[in-house]
Design a protein around this motif. Structure first.
Motif, short mmCIF file in Angstrom:
data_model
loop_
_atom_site.label_atom_id
_atom_site.label_comp_id
_atom_site.label_asym_id
_atom_site.label_seq_id
_atom_site.Cartn_x
_atom_site.Cartn_y
_atom_site.Cartn_z
N ASP A 27 0.75 -1.18 -0.19
CA ASP A 27 0.03 0.21 -0.03
C ASP A 27 0.87 1.24 0.04
O ASP A 27 0.73 2.25 -0.71
CB ASP A 27 -0.96 0.13 1.20
CG ASP A 27 -2.07 -0.89 0.96
OD1 ASP A 27 -2.46 -1.11 0.03
OD2 ASP A 27 -2.33 -1.36 2.18
N ILE A 28 2.01 1.31 0.63
CA ILE A 28 2.78 2.30 1.10
C ILE A 28 3.48 2.67 -0.46
O ILE A 28 3.64 3.64 -1.02
CB ILE A 28 3.87 2.10 2.01
CG1 ILE A 28 3.13 2.32 3.41
CG2 ILE A 28 4.96 3.31 2.01
CD1 ILE A 28 4.10 1.56 4.71
N SER A 33 4.10 6.16 -4.82
CA SER A 33 4.45 6.20 -6.22
C SER A 33 3.52 7.09 -7.09
O SER A 33 3.94 7.56 -8.20
CB SER A 33 4.40 4.86 -7.02
OG SER A 33 3.28 4.39 -7.02
N LEU A 34 2.34 7.36 -6.56
CA LEU A 34 1.22 8.23 -7.20
C LEU A 34 1.02 9.51 -6.56
O LEU A 34 0.44 10.53 -6.82
CB LEU A 34 0.00 7.44 -7.15
CG LEU A 34 -0.15 6.30 -8.22
CD1 LEU A 34 -1.26 5.45 -7.89
CD2 LEU A 34 -0.24 6.83 -9.40
N THR A 35 1.85 9.80 -5.31
CA THR A 35 1.76 11.06 -4.57
C THR A 35 2.89 12.11 -5.22
O THR A 35 4.07 11.65 -5.25
CB THR A 35 1.92 10.90 -3.13
OG1 THR A 35 0.80 9.78 -2.77
CG2 THR A 35 1.68 12.07 -2.48
N SER A 47 7.56 11.63 -7.98
CA SER A 47 6.61 11.28 -6.86
C SER A 47 7.51 11.32 -5.41
O SER A 47 8.84 11.20 -5.68
CB SER A 47 6.35 9.81 -7.21
OG SER A 47 7.32 8.86 -7.16
N VAL A 48 6.81 11.22 -4.37
CA VAL A 48 7.19 10.87 -3.20
C VAL A 48 8.09 9.69 -3.01
O VAL A 48 8.98 9.63 -2.52
CB VAL A 48 6.32 11.15 -2.02
CG1 VAL A 48 6.76 10.65 -0.51
CG2 VAL A 48 5.65 12.37 -1.83
N GLY A 49 7.48 8.64 -3.66
CA GLY A 49 8.37 7.26 -3.79
C GLY A 49 9.35 7.47 -4.44
O GLY A 49 10.62 6.75 -4.03
N GLN A 50 9.83 8.32 -5.51
CA GLN A 50 11.07 8.61 -6.05
C GLN A 50 11.93 9.13 -5.16
O GLN A 50 13.18 8.76 -5.02
CB GLN A 50 10.92 9.41 -7.48
CG GLN A 50 10.38 8.67 -8.66
CD GLN A 50 10.10 9.58 -9.83
OE1 GLN A 50 9.13 10.25 -9.98
NE2 GLN A 50 11.21 9.76 -10.54
N VAL A 159 10.90 11.69 -15.28
CA VAL A 159 9.70 11.31 -14.93
C VAL A 159 9.35 9.84 -15.02
O VAL A 159 9.76 9.21 -16.28
CB VAL A 159 8.63 12.09 -15.88
CG1 VAL A 159 7.20 11.73 -15.32
CG2 VAL A 159 8.59 13.64 -15.50
N LEU A 160 9.24 9.14 -14.35
CA LEU A 160 8.94 7.96 -14.55
C LEU A 160 7.69 7.25 -14.43
O LEU A 160 6.76 7.79 -13.50
CB LEU A 160 9.81 6.74 -13.38
CG LEU A 160 11.25 7.13 -13.55
CD1 LEU A 160 12.07 6.61 -12.29
CD2 LEU A 160 12.03 6.78 -14.59
N PRO A 161 7.10 6.06 -14.91
CA PRO A 161 5.74 5.72 -14.78
C PRO A 161 5.56 5.20 -13.27
O PRO A 161 6.50 4.82 -12.78
CB PRO A 161 5.77 4.53 -15.50
CG PRO A 161 6.69 4.34 -16.56
CD PRO A 161 7.68 5.41 -15.98
N PHE A 162 4.48 5.38 -12.68
CA PHE A 162 4.07 4.99 -11.17
C PHE A 162 4.62 3.46 -11.09
O PHE A 162 5.36 3.16 -10.07
CB PHE A 162 3.10 5.45 -10.64
CG PHE A 162 2.00 4.25 -11.03
CD1 PHE A 162 1.68 3.45 -10.08
CD2 PHE A 162 0.95 4.48 -12.55
CE1 PHE A 162 0.43 2.62 -10.66
CE2 PHE A 162 0.29 3.65 -12.54
CZ PHE A 162 -0.28 2.82 -11.72
N GLU A 163 4.33 2.88 -11.84
CA GLU A 163 4.49 1.17 -11.77
C GLU A 163 6.26 1.05 -11.71
O GLU A 163 6.34 0.15 -10.93
CB GLU A 163 4.00 0.58 -12.98
CG GLU A 163 2.74 0.57 -13.28
CD GLU A 163 2.30 1.75 -14.29
OE1 GLU A 163 1.01 1.55 -14.69
OE2 GLU A 163 3.20 2.49 -14.41
N ALA A 164 7.02 1.95 -12.30
CA ALA A 164 8.41 1.49 -12.24
C ALA A 164 8.78 2.12 -10.65
O ALA A 164 9.65 1.34 -10.21
CB ALA A 164 9.19 2.30 -13.32
N VAL A 165 8.26 3.07 -10.40
CA VAL A 165 8.82 3.48 -9.08
C VAL A 165 8.16 2.47 -7.88
O VAL A 165 8.90 2.31 -6.97
CB VAL A 165 8.07 4.99 -8.88
CG1 VAL A 165 8.15 5.53 -7.35
CG2 VAL A 165 8.60 5.98 -9.72
#
Length: 179
Positions: A27-28, A33-35, A47-50, A159-165
């Motif tokens: 979930d995190i 990855s989308l935030t 993204s915050v994930g990156q 810029v990376l796709p969220f799936e990659a992140v």
């Protein structure tokens, strides 16, 4: 009105009264990855994930312990459940800060076995602060009088796709999680 959020994985999670058993790394990774970093006030999506991945890789490059590397990866994980509030406004939200700190300590306990020591917390905050210098410079063209920190890792604002992140976040988690 519900007192919970429904996470990506379908868990009903109550951020104001968090249950450690309902905190899931999937979930995190998905949510972060989308935030968008900076409340979306950036030149391009980042993204915050990156950002968390960059922090973890910097901790790795500095030779820090697996525990600190993992802490850097999840240091913004509370944002997956509570979102983020810009620092100039957040300082006026005492209860929010207390709830966020409580949730983050639960996250550290869940994934590291215990909250951070003061020394570990200082290392994580320093990397976050150093990375913020580049985030502000690259993503906002924001200049500061502070000299650029010396970084040991290479990082990109591509810029990376969220799936990659999301996949990169989970791969780092799997590499550094306690066994």
């Amino acid at each position: 009105m519900a007192d919970h959020i429904t996470t990506y994985g379908g868990t009903h999670f109550t951020p104001t009264s968090p249950d450690i058993d309902k905190i899931h790394i999937t979930d995190i990774a998905h949510a972060l990855s989308l935030t968008c970093r900076g409340n979306g006030h950036v030149k391009t999506f980042f993204s915050v994930g990156q950002h968390c991945i960059h922090c973890a890789l910097e901790a790795e490059a500095r030779g820090y312990s697996k525990r600190v590397i993992l802490a850097c990866l999840v240091h913004d994980a509370s944002e997956a459940y509570m979102s983020d509030v810009p620092a100039p406004f957040k300082k006026y939200l005492k209860e929010y800060i207390e709830m966020e700190d409580h949730l983050l300590n639960l996250i550290y306990t869940k994934f590291l076995g215990s909250p951070l020591t003061s020394d570990e917390e200082q290392l994580v905050k320093q990397i976050d602060k150093d990375m913020l210098y580049f985030d502000m410079s690259v993503l906002l063209n924001e200049k500061t009088d502070r000299p650029a920190p010396s970084m040991k890792s290479r990082f990109s604002y591509e810029v990376l796709p969220f799936e990659a992140v999301e996949a990169g976040f989970l791969k780092l988690y799997d590499k550094y999680r306690p066994v």
